[in-house]
Design an enzyme around this catalytic site. Structure first.
Site, PDB file in Angstrom:
ATOM      1  N   TYR A 182      -1.757  10.885 -42.729  1.00 15.05           N
ATOM      2  CA  TYR A 182      -1.526  10.560 -44.140  1.00 15.05           C
ATOM      3  C   TYR A 182      -2.773  10.750 -45.007  1.00 15.05           C
ATOM      4  CZ  TYR A 182       2.691   8.654 -42.096  1.00 15.05           C
ATOM      5  OH  TYR A 182       3.859   8.510 -41.392  1.00 15.05           O
ATOM      6  N   GLU A 224       9.872   7.961 -33.013  1.00 15.13           N
ATOM      7  CA  GLU A 224       9.367   9.024 -33.890  1.00 15.13           C
ATOM      8  C   GLU A 224       8.087   8.605 -34.603  1.00 15.13           C
ATOM      9  OE1 GLU A 224      12.767   9.974 -36.393  1.00 15.13           O
ATOM     10  OE2 GLU A 224      12.581   8.079 -37.436  1.00 15.13           O
ATOM     11  N   TYR A 263      -2.656   2.001 -50.807  1.00 13.42           N
ATOM     12  CA  TYR A 263      -2.195   0.856 -50.028  1.00 13.42           C
ATOM     13  C   TYR A 263      -3.251  -0.207 -49.833  1.00 13.42           C
ATOM     14  CZ  TYR A 263       0.692   4.665 -47.998  1.00 13.42           C
ATOM     15  OH  TYR A 263       1.487   5.746 -47.782  1.00 13.42           O
ATOM     16  N   CYS A 317     -12.909  11.415 -61.179  1.00 15.66           N
ATOM     17  CA  CYS A 317     -13.002  10.571 -62.380  1.00 15.66           C
ATOM     18  C   CYS A 317     -11.875   9.549 -62.429  1.00 15.66           C
ATOM     19  CB  CYS A 317     -13.010  11.457 -63.612  1.00 15.66           C
ATOM     20  SG  CYS A 317     -14.539  12.359 -63.722  1.00 15.66           S
ATOM     21  N   GLY A 346       6.046   3.835 -36.690  1.00 12.16           N
ATOM     22  CA  GLY A 346       5.476   2.654 -37.324  1.00 12.16           C
ATOM     23  C   GLY A 346       4.452   1.869 -36.532  1.00 12.16           C
TER      24      GLY A 346
HETATM   25  C1  LIG Z   1       7.222   8.113 -41.864  1.00 10.97           C
HETATM   26  C2  LIG Z   1       8.296   7.960 -40.892  1.00 10.97           C
HETATM   27  C3  LIG Z   1       7.997   7.745 -39.542  1.00 10.97           C
HETATM   28  C4  LIG Z   1       6.591   7.638 -39.007  1.00 10.97           C
HETATM   29  O1  LIG Z   1       5.967   6.448 -39.339  1.00 10.97           O
HETATM   30  P1  LIG Z   1       4.473   6.147 -38.771  1.00 10.97           P
HETATM   31  O2  LIG Z   1       4.115   4.849 -39.394  1.00 10.97           O
HETATM   32  O3  LIG Z   1       3.615   7.251 -39.214  1.00 10.97           O
HETATM   33  O4  LIG Z   1       4.587   6.074 -37.290  1.00 10.97           O
HETATM   34  C5  LIG Z   1       9.054   7.657 -38.662  1.00 10.97           C
HETATM   35  N1  LIG Z   1      10.333   7.761 -39.081  1.00 10.97           N
HETATM   36  C6  LIG Z   1      10.647   7.946 -40.375  1.00 10.97           C
HETATM   37  C7  LIG Z   1      12.060   8.076 -40.778  1.00 10.97           C
HETATM   38  C8  LIG Z   1       9.648   8.048 -41.324  1.00 10.97           C
HETATM   39  O5  LIG Z   1       9.965   8.248 -42.606  1.00 10.97           O
END
Ligand SMILES: *Cc1c(COP(=O)(O)O)cnc(C)c1O
Length: 506
Positions: free
Chosen positions: A452, A342, A385, A412, A278
């Site tokens: 993404y 992660e 978004y 389109c 995140g």
């Molecule tokens: C999508 C996701 C992430 C990664 O989020 P980012 O904003 O791309 O860093 C990490 N953990 C889980 C469970 C996710 O679904």
């Protein structure tokens, strides 16, 4: 590392801060790790004809740099710090492999196919985390059979995992994915994501889930039993594009508290705290609106940069570094905790651009549009978004005054825009006889599209998935995904049943 460059304009010399290294203008043309994008564009055109543009261009150097920042940040934890790449950000196996070679030690997956892709890319089952609010039985079975770590997301998910583990006679490794309520006042963005989120177990239901898991036993021999589910710890992922490390401190506190509870409920060895991904990236370029080569969106990007003030064309948003993130949460973690981060976006977004060619310029009412060959099929984030992706020329049309344009694609849909109200020097117009694509100012890059974008792309309007390349040195690139052809698109429709012969489909 920030790269500072100067551009001579007709009146003065402007200093422009490019917000990540690896991309650089040399003699007016954008280079990726030393390779001219103009040259790359022509080579792709030669090789693939009309399928040579648009193209995703990734830099292996930037991917490696991004991994290193996380590895360095996790260094103080030694073997207890783990970097897991969230595959959904970009699941191109060449990108995943590059990240793994650079030191990513695990993969976070959200579907059975992502598990299979992680395995194909060389991750061991024990290095894969399977997350999801709606895991299907076949996916859970595969994860349990192979020994993948599962995030339990709900009461029904706990029941399903217990039932499947029983049936397979196989002990499953799991984390509890929590949905904690975090400080409403200071983190409004996060709370919108959490208040009625479909993800995770709300804190009031944690006890119920623990009961379900602790009543599931496995016979070791005639007298002793052990837990069927090996609960290893907790997982919290609060959302994406987070610019405030304080949010992670709240997360770390909530996670540590629940971890202690799990340890006292029959899993004394539980030690894993997964703080999710995140982390945001810097999206903004300071004061480039008058620059010769760079476009700049005028909308403020609240979804990405909540801290940015709306009027400041010169404001720079410095995203928190992985080091700042780890430094902030470390004091709140139990002593021997295993920390998993992660990230997806912050590992891959800045390493990729979409290179696109101009189709034409048109005016409707007060608006001028630059129509390019990339579209929402490659970059859905602005429509989905309201995300902002900056646009720059590959080679600037020097000495042209800037004007305001909407950069749009050919799909389109009115929602098919790349960047609205963008200040750019006027591109060459098609009234001249020469081929537009041969002239400076006829092609663009769309920034921070490494995350993404490819993984969210679609075949809408029967547009093929576009070519993807990885720049590996100043002289070299490799094609890491061939463009889809028309035949690729119709293959699954069993073209032999069409009234036309399949050879005439070419
Ligand atoms: C999508 C996701 C992430 C990664 O989020 P980012 O904003 O791309 O860093 C990490 N953990 C889980 C469970 C996710 O679904």
């Amino acid at each position: 590392m920030w790269l500072v460059m100067s551009f001579a304009t007709h009146t003065d010399v402007k200093i422009i801060h490019i917000w990540f290294s690896g991309w650089e203008y040399k003699r007016g043309t954008l280079h990726c790790n030393g390779l001219s994008l103009e040259e790359l564009r022509l080579r792709l055109r030669q090789k693939y004809g009309h399928l040579g543009s648009p193209a995703f261009v990734y830099s292996s150097g930037i991917l490696r740099e991004n991994v290193k920042k996380y590895k360095d940040a996790l260094q103080p934890l030694g073997g207890r710090g783990k970097l897991s790449y969230s595959l959904k950000a970009n699941s191109n196996p060449h990108v995943v492999k590059e990240l793994r070679d650079a030191g990513v030690t695990a993969a976070t997956t959200v579907s059975g196919n992502e598990i299979l892709m992680a395995l194909k890319c060389g991750f061991l089952p024990g290095e894969i985390i399977f997350n999801g609010n709606g895991k299907q039985s076949w996916e859970v079975e595969m994860a349990v059979n192979r020994g993948v770590l599962l995030n339990i997301d709900s009461v029904f998910d706990a029941h399903r995992l217990v039932n499947i583990s029983k049936r397979l006679g196989s002990r499953a490794k799991a984390l509890l994915r929590l949905n904690p309520v975090i400080n409403v006042q200071t983190h409004p963005y996060l709370v919108t994501a959490l208040a009625d989120s479909k993800f995770g177990i709300e804190m009031e239901q944690v006890e119920e889930v623990i009961k379900i898991l602790s009543s599931a036993k496995m016979h070791c021999n005639k007298v002793t039993t052990s837990n069927l589910i090996e609960l290893r710890g907790v997982h919290i992922h609060i959302g994406s594009a987070i610019s405030d490390v304080d949010a992670y401190v709240e997360v770390a506190k909530a996670a540590s508290k629940t971890l202690r509870h799990i340890q006292n409920s029959g899993w004394p060895g539980a030690s894993t705290i997964n703080l999710g991904g995140g982390l945001c990236i810097a999206q903004d370029i300071p004061d480039v609106s008058k620059d010769m080569c760079n476009g700049r969106g005028l909308e403020s990007d609240l979804s990405e940069n909540p801290k940015k003030s709306s009027d400041s064309s010169t404001a720079t948003v410095n995203p928190p570094t992985p080091k700042e993130l780890v430094g902030a949460v470390l004091p709140y973690l139990p002593e021997q905790a295993v920390l998993i981060l992660e990230p997806g976006r912050s590992l891959v977004a800045t390493a990729g651009v979409v290179m696109t060619e101009m189709i034409g310029v048109k005016r409707n009412g007060d608006k001028e549009f630059i129509v390019v060959d990339a579209a929402m099929t490659e970059i859905i984030r602005p429509a989905l978004y309201g995300a902002v992706h900056q646009v720059s020329y590959v080679t600037g049309p020097l000495m042209q005054e800037p004007a305001e344009f909407d950069i749009v694609g050919p799909v389109c849909e009115s929602g098919d825009f790349i960047l609205q109200r963008c200040q750019l020097p006027r591109p060459p117009t098609s009234s001249s006889s020469s081929d537009l694509t041969e002239r400076p100012g006829s092609s663009f890059v769309i920034w921070t599209t490494g995350a993404y974008c490819s993984s969210m792309s679609s075949n809408y309007n029967l547009r093929p998935h576009v070519v993807e390349v990885m720049v590996t040195s100043s002289k070299d690139f490799k094609v890491i995904r061939s463009p889809q052809s028309f035949d690729d698109l119709v293959m699954k429709y069993k073209p032999q049943y069409f009234s036309v012969s399949s050879s005439s489909l070419k």
